[in-house]
Write an enzyme that holds these catalytic residues in place. Structure first.
Site, short mmCIF file in Angstrom:
data_model
loop_
_atom_site.label_atom_id
_atom_site.label_comp_id
_atom_site.label_asym_id
_atom_site.label_seq_id
_atom_site.Cartn_x
_atom_site.Cartn_y
_atom_site.Cartn_z
CG HIS A 70 -1.80 1.17 1.34
ND1 HIS A 70 -1.89 1.97 2.46
CD2 HIS A 70 -2.66 1.71 0.43
CE1 HIS A 70 -2.77 2.92 2.25
NE2 HIS A 70 -3.25 2.80 1.03
CG HIS A 95 -8.13 6.14 -2.15
ND1 HIS A 95 -7.52 7.11 -1.42
CD2 HIS A 95 -7.34 5.03 -2.05
CE1 HIS A 95 -6.40 6.64 -0.90
NE2 HIS A 95 -6.26 5.38 -1.26
NE ARG A 169 -0.86 19.75 -4.68
CZ ARG A 169 -1.67 18.69 -4.74
NH1 ARG A 169 -2.75 18.62 -3.99
NH2 ARG A 169 -1.38 17.69 -5.55
CB CYS A 217 2.20 24.31 -7.17
SG CYS A 217 1.87 22.54 -7.17
CE1 TYR A 343 5.25 18.53 -6.30
CE2 TYR A 343 5.01 16.65 -4.84
CZ TYR A 343 4.51 17.82 -5.38
OH TYR A 343 3.29 18.25 -5.00
#
Ligand code: MTE
Ligand code: MO
Length: 496
Positions: A70, A95, A169, A217, A343
């Site tokens: 997971h 999800h 964000r 961001c 990232y």
């Protein structure tokens, strides 16, 4: 209220974010249970000792072999053991709406269905976002839960962004932080409250400093890539500039006589966000990494990290951890989000199919950001003069050296004037630089203007997004184009 009631449901479920679903789980490594479908009673699911069973929409799944795979961690998924997963998923609605998660991850683990008398007995799923703050109407909300909202044209007009206009964000619900100054932070194994830190400042034991910094961001301008990249489709408004007040991490290290070794500085948030930044940034006398407890002179709004956040000027937005709980040094990058795809700017040919085969350990996570510029306004006056204005910014504190404007698609360039922000120290220009430009276009027919900036290191911007496209859609700093307005057209506007 809900958050307390479901206090065990942690935010880190939430951190299982877009980044995590962009990293496909290696399902070959997960041995699925043979799907022998049968009926289960609720009690049987609850009390199963040998297997980890969960329920989703009246169906029963055996997730025993998936637990350690997971992406959000073993602890988090085990919270759902013997019960419904919906309440946990409601922390991160992606999800629930994610076809990959449902069809490829969950479905193969199905082992049966609840018997008829136990069906539809799920408790109502809490809405973990009910206590999220109300957002200003001046933001452009791209997704409400979790909140992703960008600063609009008006907000970008002001050199210091109002806290209300500052882009948001979030990877999950906003922590309540009702403790206020009693909020605890673990600083290099010692526990402090935010109030304790403020007291150290009051007693003169720690210096209070103010840093004005632009935050952007990593996905800002993702929506400009012609080839769609997964993630929030930001325009150019996932960037803002604010003044942060707090104490230097460097000074804290000295004050606390920290002897911890390790090349990575780690920061963990209440919502489970965990980042690592290179130690030299913290140790650097002029790195200006601070624990901030004020934004623009007032309390930090909840959306922006109340009561305390990390500010890492010049670095990609995500390293500025909000709702800070713990900092420490380590030898390795401790965050799986950071060792994974999140990232990382991968090569151009790595698309969403090829990405599963990429050895991610070969690529470094984004830290400083590349130079970028944006045109906020471009208007041709009745005098035939094009007037445009905007901002330019580069990561790593690199000041803006020059801004170039073109009205012929980049064949020839006019130099813009640098305005607010141009007087920052060239090696510590944490904030953006505003610029404007005038070009005589009486004799040319132009509809579009384009900008690129050059920073003090001589770096500039690529002309096209296609040359820097990456599967996560990060770091889009290609030339910014804008359609030109005409003043005489405005005269005919019945709304004035
Ligand atoms: N704890 C925590 N810190 C976080 C985030 C988050 O979701 N949780 N988002 C990160 C990202 S991706 C960005 S771009 C910035 C956004 O900060 P803002 O919402 O104050 O603009 O915060 C960073 N810090
Ligand atoms: Mo971000």
């Amino acid at each position: 209220m809900f958050r307390r009631a479901f206090g065990l449901v942690p935010p880190a479920v939430a951190v299982a974010s877009t980044t995590f679903f962009a990293t496909k789980i290696d399902l070959n490594r997960v041995a699925f249970a043979e799907p022998k479908l049968r009926e289960f009673s609720l009690t049987e699911v609850k009390e199963s000792k040998r297997k980890v069973l969960v329920i989703y929409k009246n169906d029963v799944y055996d997730i025993t072999n998936f637990v350690s795979a997971h992406p959000g961690g073993k602890d988090k998924i085990m919270l759902a053991k013997g019960s419904y997963i919906e309440p946990y998923w409601s922390y991160y609605p992606q999800h629930t709406n994610n076809k990959y998660v449902i069809d490829s991850v969950l479905s193969p683990m199905k082992v049966g269905t609840l018997r008829s008398e136990d069906r539809d007995s799920a408790p109502p799923a809490p809405n973990p976002y009910v206590s999220d703050p109300v957002r200003s109407h001046t933001l452009r909300i791209i997704s409400p839960t979790p909140c992703n909202a960008e600063t609009t044209a008006e907000g970008l007009e002001s050199w210091l962004t109002d806290a209300d206009d500052f882009y948001v964000r979030n990877h999950g619900p906003v922590p309540l932080a009702t403790e206020k100054d009693a909020w605890k932070i673990n600083l290099f194994s010692e526990t402090f409250s935010v109030g304790d830190v403020k007291d150290l400042v009051k007693n003169g034991q720690l210096e209070e400093i103010e840093i004005t910094a632009t935050m952007q961001c990593g996905g800002n301008r993702r929506g400009y890539y012609r080839k769609k990249a997964n993630g929030t489709q930001w325009g150019h408004g996932a960037i803002s500039n604010a003044k942060w007040t707090g104490v230097r991490v460097k000074d804290l290290l000295k004050h606390l006589k920290v002897e911890e070794k390790g090349n990575w500085f780690n920061a963990l948030s209440e919502d489970g966000t965990l980042v690592s930044i290179p130690r030299h940034k913290v140790d650097d006398e002029e790195g200006d990494v601070i624990l901030a407890y004020k934004m623009n002179g007032g309390e930090i709004p909840r959306d922006h990290g109340y009561p305390v956040r990390l500010i890492v000027p010049g670095y990609v937005g995500v390293r500025n951890v909000k709702w800070l709980k713990k900092v420490w040094f380590g030898e390795e990058v401790s965050s799986m989000w950071q060792t994974g795809l999140a990232y990382k700017i991968l090569p151009l040919d790595v698309d969403s199919k090829k990405v599963e085969k990429v050895d991610l350990s070969k690529y470094k996570g984004m830290m400083e950001m590349p130079v970028t510029s944006v045109i906020r306004k471009a208007v041709i006056g009745k005098d035939g003069i094009l007037r445009c204005s905007g901002f330019a910014w580069s990561g790593g504190g690199r000041g803006i050296h020059r801004v170039d404007i073109s009205v012929d698609g980049g064949h020839s360039w006019h130099c813009g004037r640098l305005k607010e922000g141009a007087d920052q120290p060239p090696h510590k220009s944490w904030s953006w630089t505003f610029w404007d430009a005038e070009v005589d276009v009486k004799d040319v027919n132009v509809e579009e203007v384009v900008v690129k900036a050059v920073d003090v290191a001589g770096n500039s911007q690529p002309s096209e997004g296609k040359d820097i496209w990456n599967v996560r859609g990060l770091g889009n700093n290609s030339w910014h184009y804008r359609k030109i307005d005409r003043e005489d057209e405005w005269d005919h506007n019945p709304f004035g």
